[in-house]
Design a protein around this motif. Structure first.
Motif, PDB file in Angstrom:
ATOM      1  N   VAL A  87      41.343  28.448  59.209  1.00  0.00           N
ATOM      2  CA  VAL A  87      41.565  30.005  59.598  1.00  0.00           C
ATOM      3  C   VAL A  87      42.791  30.192  58.800  1.00  0.00           C
ATOM      4  N   MET A  88      43.882  29.546  58.913  1.00  0.00           N
ATOM      5  CA  MET A  88      45.252  29.649  58.181  1.00  0.00           C
ATOM      6  C   MET A  88      44.774  29.730  56.751  1.00  0.00           C
ATOM      7  N   LEU A  89      44.202  28.829  56.214  1.00  0.00           N
ATOM      8  CA  LEU A  89      43.815  28.600  54.813  1.00  0.00           C
ATOM      9  C   LEU A  89      43.380  29.573  54.263  1.00  0.00           C
ATOM     10  N   PHE A  90      42.126  30.154  54.991  1.00  0.00           N
ATOM     11  CA  PHE A  90      41.307  30.956  54.385  1.00  0.00           C
ATOM     12  C   PHE A  90      41.882  32.263  54.329  1.00  0.00           C
ATOM     13  N   CYS A  91      42.787  32.791  55.318  1.00  0.00           N
ATOM     14  CA  CYS A  91      43.451  33.891  55.244  1.00  0.00           C
ATOM     15  C   CYS A  91      44.593  34.051  54.253  1.00  0.00           C
ATOM     16  N   GLY A  92      45.192  32.801  54.134  1.00  0.00           N
ATOM     17  CA  GLY A  92      46.024  32.665  52.663  1.00  0.00           C
ATOM     18  C   GLY A  92      45.303  32.827  51.487  1.00  0.00           C
ATOM     19  N   LEU A  93      44.071  32.301  51.279  1.00  0.00           N
ATOM     20  CA  LEU A  93      43.250  32.230  49.943  1.00  0.00           C
ATOM     21  C   LEU A  93      42.838  33.861  49.704  1.00  0.00           C
ATOM     22  N   ILE A  94      42.640  34.523  51.020  1.00  0.00           N
ATOM     23  CA  ILE A  94      42.181  36.008  50.646  1.00  0.00           C
ATOM     24  C   ILE A  94      43.119  36.717  49.659  1.00  0.00           C
ATOM     25  N   VAL A  95      44.540  36.447  50.579  1.00  0.00           N
ATOM     26  CA  VAL A  95      45.745  37.559  49.834  1.00  0.00           C
ATOM     27  C   VAL A  95      45.769  36.883  48.419  1.00  0.00           C
ATOM     28  N   PHE A  96      45.870  35.464  48.133  1.00  0.00           N
ATOM     29  CA  PHE A  96      46.091  35.212  46.831  1.00  0.00           C
ATOM     30  C   PHE A  96      44.932  35.565  45.930  1.00  0.00           C
ATOM     31  N   THR A  97      43.858  35.727  46.222  1.00  0.00           N
ATOM     32  CA  THR A  97      42.669  35.898  45.487  1.00  0.00           C
ATOM     33  C   THR A  97      42.748  37.196  45.050  1.00  0.00           C
ATOM     34  N   ILE A  98      43.352  38.094  45.808  1.00  0.00           N
ATOM     35  CA  ILE A  98      43.355  39.611  45.431  1.00  0.00           C
ATOM     36  C   ILE A  98      44.013  39.779  44.266  1.00  0.00           C
ATOM     37  N   PHE A  99      45.552  39.028  44.301  1.00  0.00           N
ATOM     38  CA  PHE A  99      46.476  39.027  43.089  1.00  0.00           C
ATOM     39  C   PHE A  99      45.778  38.272  41.850  1.00  0.00           C
ATOM     40  N   SER A 100      45.379  37.071  42.199  1.00  0.00           N
ATOM     41  CA  SER A 100      44.976  36.350  40.897  1.00  0.00           C
ATOM     42  C   SER A 100      43.858  36.752  40.363  1.00  0.00           C
ATOM     43  N   GLU A 101      42.836  37.448  40.827  1.00  0.00           N
ATOM     44  CA  GLU A 101      41.919  37.894  40.340  1.00  0.00           C
ATOM     45  C   GLU A 101      41.966  38.880  39.294  1.00  0.00           C
ATOM     46  N   VAL A 102      42.927  39.897  39.993  1.00  0.00           N
ATOM     47  CA  VAL A 102      43.361  41.301  39.103  1.00  0.00           C
ATOM     48  C   VAL A 102      44.261  40.694  37.973  1.00  0.00           C
ATOM     49  N   ALA A 103      45.059  39.715  38.126  1.00  0.00           N
ATOM     50  CA  ALA A 103      46.106  39.310  37.242  1.00  0.00           C
ATOM     51  C   ALA A 103      45.234  38.804  36.053  1.00  0.00           C
ATOM     52  N   ASN A 104      44.498  37.633  36.202  1.00  0.00           N
ATOM     53  CA  ASN A 104      43.682  36.967  35.364  1.00  0.00           C
ATOM     54  C   ASN A 104      42.517  37.920  34.534  1.00  0.00           C
ATOM     55  N   ARG A 105      42.402  38.883  34.878  1.00  0.00           N
ATOM     56  CA  ARG A 105      41.476  39.936  34.208  1.00  0.00           C
ATOM     57  C   ARG A 105      42.368  40.873  33.482  1.00  0.00           C
ATOM     58  N   ALA A 106      43.607  41.329  33.735  1.00  0.00           N
ATOM     59  CA  ALA A 106      44.318  42.128  33.277  1.00  0.00           C
ATOM     60  C   ALA A 106      44.575  42.202  31.717  1.00  0.00           C
ATOM     61  N   PRO A 107      45.001  41.005  31.195  1.00  0.00           N
ATOM     62  CA  PRO A 107      45.538  41.012  29.945  1.00  0.00           C
ATOM     63  C   PRO A 107      44.254  41.240  28.821  1.00  0.00           C
ATOM     64  N   CYS A 108      42.836  41.311  29.462  1.00  0.00           N
ATOM     65  CA  CYS A 108      41.814  41.598  28.547  1.00  0.00           C
ATOM     66  C   CYS A 108      41.182  42.790  28.610  1.00  0.00           C
ATOM     67  N   MET A 109      41.681  43.677  29.717  1.00  0.00           N
ATOM     68  CA  MET A 109      41.336  44.946  30.009  1.00  0.00           C
ATOM     69  C   MET A 109      41.104  45.861  29.069  1.00  0.00           C
ATOM     70  N   ILE A 110      42.104  45.777  28.141  1.00  0.00           N
ATOM     71  CA  ILE A 110      42.352  47.047  27.219  1.00  0.00           C
ATOM     72  C   ILE A 110      41.506  46.508  25.991  1.00  0.00           C
ATOM     73  N   THR A 111      41.844  45.036  25.445  1.00  0.00           N
ATOM     74  CA  THR A 111      41.107  44.731  24.446  1.00  0.00           C
ATOM     75  C   THR A 111      39.855  44.549  24.596  1.00  0.00           C
ATOM     76  N   GLY A 112      39.209  44.434  25.999  1.00  0.00           N
ATOM     77  CA  GLY A 112      37.971  44.377  26.068  1.00  0.00           C
ATOM     78  C   GLY A 112      37.009  45.590  26.086  1.00  0.00           C
ATOM     79  N   ASN A 113      37.863  46.708  25.950  1.00  0.00           N
ATOM     80  CA  ASN A 113      37.227  47.934  25.904  1.00  0.00           C
ATOM     81  C   ASN A 113      37.598  48.887  24.830  1.00  0.00           C
ATOM     82  N   PRO A 114      37.472  48.425  23.435  1.00  0.00           N
ATOM     83  CA  PRO A 114      38.251  48.959  22.291  1.00  0.00           C
ATOM     84  C   PRO A 114      37.246  50.398  22.027  1.00  0.00           C
ATOM     85  N   ASN A 115      36.123  50.504  22.487  1.00  0.00           N
ATOM     86  CA  ASN A 115      35.402  51.848  22.424  1.00  0.00           C
ATOM     87  C   ASN A 115      36.031  52.897  23.276  1.00  0.00           C
TER      88      ASN A 115
END
Length: 257
Positions: A64-92
């Motif tokens: 339970v403790m592990l899963f709770c920590g993973l949820i919080v971490f995943t929110i940040f990591s998912e957004v941060a990992n996708r952010a650098p390509c957000m503009i370059t991936g939508n040049p149109n």
């Protein structure tokens, strides 16, 4: 965000649908992915390495403790990992259309929050199955999530802007988020870390929300309001700096792309 809320909502829905469109299991992955990740980490750390929370307690408490920590971490990591390509991936959208580009990083944030809500429901069901009570203090979880989302938004804006000019940033962010996973109290309690090395966790911006989310959701304790206030102010500062950097860099996006 308020003026463009309908557009933002439509983009988030499209983002969520596009992730699972064409897959065999479809939206079942919203449940399967967090459950599989929790199972793998629980087996490795709880089963193989025999980890327990605070070196005591049951396997269920560790999961339970592990899963709770993973949820919080995943929110940040998912957004941060996708952010650098957000503009370059939508040049149109940058070159041809008058579009509120500052909404693009928020789209991945909205999708990550949607996934996290599903995971929190799974966490609550898991707690009930393992005979844990869901405390009344769980109502304070949104107060913990707010500064986390503000900080993540600011980081996303900053990385999206810098990713246009530094294409290696996507690789760097992946390495940094992996380091943050093991330098945050996801798999262990802060008190289990030797005093000499505890500063590594203290400088990690994810340590506080992970610990506080466990306090209110699992341990039934009230948030530490003074620290929450300081964290909120810091998160607002990160959000403003990220937005400032994004808007200052925005005129050069079309030329670089």
């Amino acid at each position: 965000m308020i003026r463009q809320r309908q557009l933002l909502k439509a983009l988030i829905v499209r983002e969520i649908q596009s992730r699972y469109r064409g897959t065999v299991l479809g939206f079942a992955w919203l449940v399967l992915y967090p459950v599989l990740m929790m199972s793998v980490y629980s087996f490795v750390f709880g089963g193989v390495f025999k980890s327990r929370w605070m070196n005591q307690g049951s396997m269920g408490e560790f999961v339970v403790m592990l899963f709770c920590g993973l949820i919080v971490f995943t929110i940040f990591s998912e957004v941060a990992n996708r952010a650098p390509c957000m503009i370059t991936g939508n040049p149109n959208l940058v070159k041809k259309v008058v579009f509120p580009l500052e909404l693009l990083p928020l789209v991945s944030l909205g999708a990550a929050v949607f996934n996290a809500l599903i995971s929190f429901v799974i966490l609550c069901l898991l707690m009930l199955i393992l005979d844990f009570d869901i405390p009344a203090t769980a109502a304070f979880a949104p107060f913990i999530a707010l500064p986390l989302l503000l900080m993540t938004t600011g980081v996303s804006w900053g990385l999206a802007a810098l990713g246009v000019f530094f294409r290696d940033l996507n690789q760097v962010v992946g390495i940094v988020t992996s380091m943050m996973l093991f330098l945050s109290p996801v798999f262990f309690a802060v008190s289990a870390v030797p005093e000499a090395a505890r500063w590594l966790l203290n400088v990690n911006p994810l340590t506080y929300p992970i610990e506080e989310m466990r306090r209110v959701l699992i341990l039934g304790q009230f948030p530490e309001w003074s620290y929450l206030g300081m964290y909120l102010i810091s998160a607002m500062a990160v959000a403003w700096v990220g937005l400032w950097l994004f808007q200052r860099s925005r005129p050069a996006f079309a030329d670089v792309l």
